[in-house]
Write a protein that holds these residues in place. Structure first.
Motif: not given
Length: 264
Positions: A114-139
């Motif tokens: 998971e650390e490797e994948v997280c290292g590929k992520m862009q800085d989330p602060s670059s997103e102007e606003e959070d419209y994502f429909p999922v609030r969190g992470c669920y099994g």
């Protein structure tokens, strides 16, 4: 008379599905999940749109948990969407995999962390606003179920007419005077819920038509309110779904998929 035969007619449309329920367990990189961090091969990037903006993981399915015929029974099936004000929906071409992506990994590399994948992520602060429909992470918890045709499915009217004419030929004209009589008055047949397979639900209308070849509900994620909070929210309490052609599904070819969501 219609009320007496409605359930009998609907049962003849029944098909298997996998009902899905959100859980509060912490899923691993390779588990089924909604939201969170998805598996990305070591030599691959996180999916991006044509402007280089990364998509976010809507859901990941461990296909070993699927018991349905024609679906893959191993590997990971993923659904990614853009975090913008329309959640990656393309109103001109709902099959164009630019602002959404469906990916399948038959044999994921389980040495990826998971650390490797997280290292590929862009800085989330670059997103102007959070419209994502999922609030969190669920099994996800899976259970085998059965669906009867939903009242919003584009086939509803033609299928009901076919079955009534077949089973009640002499009374069919009278029984079919108002097709809405075959819709559950309590709205319980609208097709909602989280699921794989079965029949879809919509708050507006089915984007498919009679000539459309995307005949299988690949995945559906509904809005989900629990313990006084929104866990999933599509717009104003909407629903999202993905459709695929059955032959493509059998071949694990996920390049041609409809992505749709709507709300009231």
């Amino acid at each position: 008379m219609v009320k007496e035969i409605r359930e009998e007619i609907l049962q003849k449309t029944a098909i298997p599905c996998m009902k899905l329920k959100l859980t509060d367990t912490k899923p691993s990189l390779f588990d089924s999940k909604v939201g969170g961090i998805g598996y990305v091969p070591r030599d691959a990037k996180i999916p991006e749109d044509s402007e280089g903006v990364q998509l976010r993981l809507l859901a990941q399915i461990n296909c070993a948990e699927i018991t349905l015929e024609d679906f893959p029974h191993q590997g990971l099936l993923q659904f990614w969407i853009l975090n913008d004000d329309v959640s990656g929906l393309n109103f001109d071409d709902n099959t164009l995999q630019d602002t959404f992506r469906v990916l399948y990994f038959k044999e994921p590399d389980r040495t990826v962390t998971e650390e490797e994948v997280c290292g590929k992520m862009q800085d989330p602060s670059s997103e102007e606003e959070d419209y994502f429909p999922v609030r969190g992470c669920y099994g996800l918890a899976f259970s085998a179920g059965v669906d009867t045709i939903s009242s919003g499915d584009y086939q509803f009217e033609s299928r009901i007419k076919e079955l009534v004419q077949q089973d009640y030929p002499e009374e069919a004209e009278r029984l079919l005077e108002n097709i809405d009589d075959f819709i559950d008055e309590n709205g319980e047949d609208w097709g909602g819920g989280h699921k794989i397979g079965g029949y879809p639900g919509f708050t507006q209308w089915d984007p498919r038509g009679e000539s459309d070849s995307h005949d299988v509900l690949l995945f559906q994620l509904d809005s989900d309110y629990h313990d006084s909070r929104d866990r999933i929210l599509w717009g104003d309490c909407g629903i999202g779904n993905f459709f695929i052609n059955r032959e493509n599904l059998k071949n694990c070819d996920f390049r041609d998929v409809i992505y749709n969501w709507d709300c009231c």
